[in-house]
Write a protein that holds these residues in place. Structure first.
Motif, mmCIF file in Angstrom:
data_model
loop_
_atom_site.group_PDB
_atom_site.id
_atom_site.type_symbol
_atom_site.label_atom_id
_atom_site.label_comp_id
_atom_site.label_asym_id
_atom_site.label_seq_id
_atom_site.Cartn_x
_atom_site.Cartn_y
_atom_site.Cartn_z
ATOM 1 N N TYR A 1 0.801 -1.209 0.000
ATOM 2 C CA TYR A 1 0.000 0.000 0.000
ATOM 3 C C TYR A 1 0.838 1.264 0.000
ATOM 4 N N GLY A 2 0.342 2.266 -0.733
ATOM 5 C CA GLY A 2 0.863 3.616 -0.616
ATOM 6 C C GLY A 2 0.205 4.250 0.597
ATOM 7 N N LEU A 3 0.349 5.553 0.739
ATOM 8 C CA LEU A 3 -0.202 6.253 1.901
ATOM 9 C C LEU A 3 -1.720 6.100 1.986
ATOM 10 N N LYS A 4 -2.403 6.270 0.864
ATOM 11 C CA LYS A 4 -3.867 6.154 0.859
ATOM 12 C C LYS A 4 -4.299 4.768 1.323
ATOM 13 N N GLY A 5 -3.633 3.743 0.824
ATOM 14 C CA GLY A 5 -3.974 2.381 1.203
ATOM 15 C C GLY A 5 -3.650 2.060 2.646
ATOM 16 N N CYS B 1 -9.346 -1.827 2.709
ATOM 17 C CA CYS B 1 -10.574 -2.546 3.056
ATOM 18 C C CYS B 1 -10.320 -3.881 3.745
ATOM 19 N N GLY B 2 -9.057 -4.234 3.934
ATOM 20 C CA GLY B 2 -8.753 -5.491 4.611
ATOM 21 C C GLY B 2 -8.839 -6.704 3.710
ATOM 22 N N ILE C 1 -9.449 -0.904 -3.751
ATOM 23 C CA ILE C 1 -8.528 -0.998 -4.896
ATOM 24 C C ILE C 1 -7.183 -0.317 -4.648
ATOM 25 N N THR C 2 -6.586 -0.569 -3.487
ATOM 26 C CA THR C 2 -5.285 0.017 -3.186
ATOM 27 C C THR C 2 -4.157 -1.008 -3.164
ATOM 28 N N CYS C 3 -4.450 -2.276 -3.341
ATOM 29 C CA CYS C 3 -3.405 -3.305 -3.308
ATOM 30 C C CYS C 3 -3.021 -3.738 -4.725
ATOM 31 N N PHE C 4 -2.863 -2.753 -5.605
ATOM 32 C CA PHE C 4 -2.460 -3.034 -6.979
ATOM 33 C C PHE C 4 -1.145 -3.786 -7.039
ATOM 34 N N VAL C 5 -1.038 -4.729 -7.931
ATOM 35 C CA VAL C 5 0.241 -5.291 -8.352
ATOM 36 C C VAL C 5 0.173 -5.425 -9.864
#
Length: 158
Positions: A33-37, A42-43, A49-53
């Protein structure tokens, strides 16, 4: 076991086939995660949609399970190789770039170096549990009240 090569972190991590990519990364201390994540993820439900790879190896397209309906909906404006780690299960060895939306210093050389070393294929199934030999007491407990099943039927015939 399949190996996940985290390019940004320069780490190879083993996992079992079918393990969730997000859970493996978190277990190994890899920051998805970045700062927003970090402030509001959401766990693992696929909603934030913050756990992009990004799957960065063309040979690893089928290494993760197919995109879920949640991913198709949430990532419709993102590159096709992007995945949500919380929705992806690892089936084979794979090379991923965490936080692909953030610039990677020396990206071309780091990706080339990561692609140089081949990923081990690993088994595609969970290991079978060890078969243990039961001692006589355990076998008696399984058969019933400690009596031998064959002896009981032989005595009943008379």
């Amino acid at each position: 076991m399949p190996v996940i090569r985290f390019v940004r972190e320069g780490r190879d991590v083993e996992c079992y086939p079918g393990e969730n990519l997000r859970e493996v990364a978190r277990r190994e201390g890899i920051e998805l995660y970045g700062l927003k994540g970090q402030l509001g993820n959401c766990g693992g439900c696929g909603q934030c949609i913050t756990c992009f790879v990004s799957v960065v190896d063309e040979n690893s397209v089928d290494a993760l399970t197919a995109r879920t309906a949640v991913e198709e909906n949430k990532l419709r404006r993102r590159p096709q190789e992007w995945r949500l780690a919380c929705q992806a299960l690892v089936e084979k060895s794979v090379m991923v770039l965490t936080r692909p939306q953030v610039r990677l210093a020396n990206a071309d050389s780091r990706l080339a170096a990561a692609r140089q070393a081949p990923l081990p294929a690993g088994p595609t199934a969970w290991p079978a549990p060890p078969v243990s030999e039961l001692d006589d007491e355990d076998q008696d407990a399984i058969d019933g009240d400690g009596t031998d099943a064959k002896a009981a039927t032989a005595g009943d015939e008379g």
